[in-house]
Write a protein that holds these residues in place. Structure first.
Motif, mmCIF file in Angstrom:
data_model
loop_
_atom_site.group_PDB
_atom_site.id
_atom_site.type_symbol
_atom_site.label_atom_id
_atom_site.label_comp_id
_atom_site.label_asym_id
_atom_site.label_seq_id
_atom_site.Cartn_x
_atom_site.Cartn_y
_atom_site.Cartn_z
ATOM 1 N N SER A 1 10.193 -1.039 -5.047
ATOM 2 C CA SER A 1 10.607 0.220 -4.419
ATOM 3 C C SER A 1 11.672 0.916 -5.265
ATOM 4 C CB SER A 1 11.144 -0.046 -3.009
ATOM 5 O OG SER A 1 11.554 1.158 -2.387
ATOM 6 N N ALA A 2 12.603 0.124 -5.796
ATOM 7 C CA ALA A 2 13.644 0.693 -6.662
ATOM 8 C C ALA A 2 13.017 1.317 -7.901
ATOM 9 C CB ALA A 2 14.642 -0.391 -7.054
ATOM 10 N N LEU A 3 12.005 0.669 -8.479
ATOM 11 C CA LEU A 3 11.306 1.220 -9.639
ATOM 12 C C LEU A 3 10.546 2.485 -9.263
ATOM 13 C CD1 LEU A 3 9.911 -2.078 -11.223
ATOM 14 C CD2 LEU A 3 11.697 -0.609 -12.175
ATOM 15 N N CYS A 4 9.990 2.489 -8.067
ATOM 16 C CA CYS A 4 9.228 3.647 -7.586
ATOM 17 C C CYS A 4 10.128 4.877 -7.463
ATOM 18 C CB CYS A 4 8.596 3.312 -6.239
ATOM 19 S SG CYS A 4 7.279 4.431 -5.709
ATOM 20 N N CYS B 1 0.827 -1.209 0.000
ATOM 21 C CA CYS B 1 0.000 0.000 0.000
ATOM 22 C C CYS B 1 0.863 1.261 0.000
ATOM 23 C CB CYS B 1 -0.942 -0.004 1.207
ATOM 24 S SG CYS B 1 -2.254 -1.232 1.061
ATOM 25 N N ALA B 2 1.976 1.226 0.731
ATOM 26 C CA ALA B 2 2.877 2.381 0.745
ATOM 27 C C ALA B 2 3.427 2.638 -0.660
ATOM 28 C CB ALA B 2 4.015 2.161 1.735
ATOM 29 N N LEU B 3 3.792 1.578 -1.369
ATOM 30 C CA LEU B 3 4.294 1.732 -2.730
ATOM 31 C C LEU B 3 3.196 2.226 -3.669
ATOM 32 C CD1 LEU B 3 6.527 -1.466 -3.052
ATOM 33 C CD2 LEU B 3 7.297 0.914 -2.915
ATOM 34 N N SER B 4 1.982 1.739 -3.478
ATOM 35 C CA SER B 4 0.866 2.193 -4.305
ATOM 36 C C SER B 4 0.611 3.679 -4.102
ATOM 37 C CB SER B 4 -0.406 1.401 -3.965
ATOM 38 O OG SER B 4 -0.280 0.055 -4.354
ATOM 39 N N ALA B 5 0.936 4.186 -2.923
ATOM 40 C CA ALA B 5 0.789 5.611 -2.636
ATOM 41 C C ALA B 5 1.998 6.421 -3.089
ATOM 42 C CB ALA B 5 0.562 5.823 -1.138
ATOM 43 N N GLY B 6 3.015 5.734 -3.608
ATOM 44 C CA GLY B 6 4.223 6.434 -4.026
ATOM 45 C C GLY B 6 5.157 6.751 -2.874
ATOM 46 N N ASP B 7 4.884 6.174 -1.700
ATOM 47 C CA ASP B 7 5.666 6.464 -0.494
ATOM 48 C C ASP B 7 6.730 5.378 -0.305
ATOM 49 O OD1 ASP B 7 6.647 7.261 1.923
ATOM 50 O OD2 ASP B 7 4.760 7.034 3.033
ATOM 51 N N PHE B 8 7.784 5.429 -1.124
ATOM 52 C CA PHE B 8 8.807 4.385 -1.065
ATOM 53 C C PHE B 8 9.628 4.440 0.218
ATOM 54 C CE2 PHE B 8 10.455 7.867 -3.730
ATOM 55 C CZ PHE B 8 11.550 8.283 -2.975
#
Length: 330
Positions: free
Chosen positions: A147-150, A110-117
């Motif tokens: 996360s690296a992609l984010c 969910c953090a990654l979906s929010a852009g919060d890496f």
């Protein structure tokens, strides 16, 4: 004295019954009866604070987080998952079984979906990193590359995670997440060989439905802002049927299901100018488009392009017929 004892017993009995009702099973069943997901979320928030048994509260937080994730409230969802993971307790009776490690991984997603890496990395670097569960370790490796992609700002930045993901396809211990690995590689490279592998090896998976075009990825910051070295083209799913069939399906859907949304989201942008370009473009085609902003936990402000529903409830069909992916947000 007997009357006093009887009164005390009656009060004790009523309190005991009330406390027994505040189980995760009871609360989630009551939440499911609400008229909307938003009402279910509000109800759960008020009831969780009344719960005293750790395992019940933990299960209720997990259920709340799953609803928030369905509503694309990813910041809220990751916080609720984190609240659940912080509770040292087992599984509640009558509720799905989940380890705290699995719940932490839900928070990461969910953090990654929010852009919060940054928050995602904090979770990944917690005690979950020492897990002895092979499936948990597979997800840790996958989400580390996500996360690296984010974090990537340009195509060159995705080269290393792409190489790692390609290597994972050859590792047996990564079998649990291979559909997601293949989907990621297909999405960021546009290489059809990955989508073909998904369709062949995992025909009934959600990833297969995505590459066919039967399911659309929600426009989350992670999936929409990651730099790509090629364009991933969806296959011949339900979004590629003939215009005549589209029209018939739309008429049937309109007759059977009333419009539930008042607006439709077309995309999220890090730059206002790009959002304005899209908004102006759909306005020129007759849609009532406008832009709102949202600041995420990562500190990034996103510009969101929305289109208001019309009185006929046909905006989504018209947008998709015009070549725009969209989903209801209210």
């Amino acid at each position: 004295m007997k009357k006093l004892v009887s009164a005390v017993f009656a009060i004790f009995l009523s309190v005991s019954v009330f406390a027994a009702e505040l189980t995760a099973s009871f609360v989630t069943n009551e939440a499911a009866k609400k008229e909307s997901v938003g009402e279910s979320v509000s109800y759960l928030k008020t009831q969780i604070f009344k719960m005293t048994v750790a395992s019940e509260k933990r299960a209720a937080y997990v259920f709340l987080a799953s609803l928030q994730e369905q509503m694309a409230l990813y910041d809220d969802a990751q916080k609720s998952y984190a609240q659940a993971a912080a509770i040292s307790a087992g599984n509640a009776e009558g509720m799905p079984k989940k380890s705290n490690e699995q719940i932490v991984l839900d928070a990461v997603r969910c953090a990654l979906s929010a852009g919060d890496f940054a928050t995602a990395d904090n979770y990944l670097n917690s005690a979950v990193r020492n897990s002895k569960n092979p499936e948990v370790q597979a997800y840790i490796k996958l989400y580390t590359q996500w996360s690296a992609l984010c974090k990537a700002d340009k195509v060159e930045d995705i080269q290393e995670p792409v190489v790692m993901l390609q290597a994972y396809l050859k590792v047996e211990s990564m079998n649990a997440v291979k559909p997601a690995v293949l989907l990621t590689l297909w999405y960021v490279t546009g290489d059809k060989s990955y989508s073909q592998q998904i369709s062949k090896l995992y025909p009934k998976s959600i990833e297969s439905n995505i590459v066919k075009g039967d399911v659309q990825l929600l426009p989350t910051p992670f999936w929409f802002f990651v730099p790509k070295s090629g364009e991933a083209e969806q296959g011949t799913g339900s979004f590629s049927v003939t215009e005549e069939k589209k029209s018939l399906d739309s008429e049937k859907a309109a007759a059977e299901v009333p419009a539930k949304f008042t607006k439709w989201q077309l995309g999220l942008f890090k730059t206002e100018s790009n959002a304005k370009l899209l908004s102006d473009e759909v306005k020129a085609k007759g849609f009532d488009s406008y832009i709102t902003t949202e600041k995420r936990a990562s500190g990034t402000t996103y510009y969101i392009v929305l289109v208001r529903e019309d009185k006929n409830g046909t905006v989504a069909d018209r947008l998709r017929s015009s070549g725009y992916d969209c989903y209801g947000v209210e």
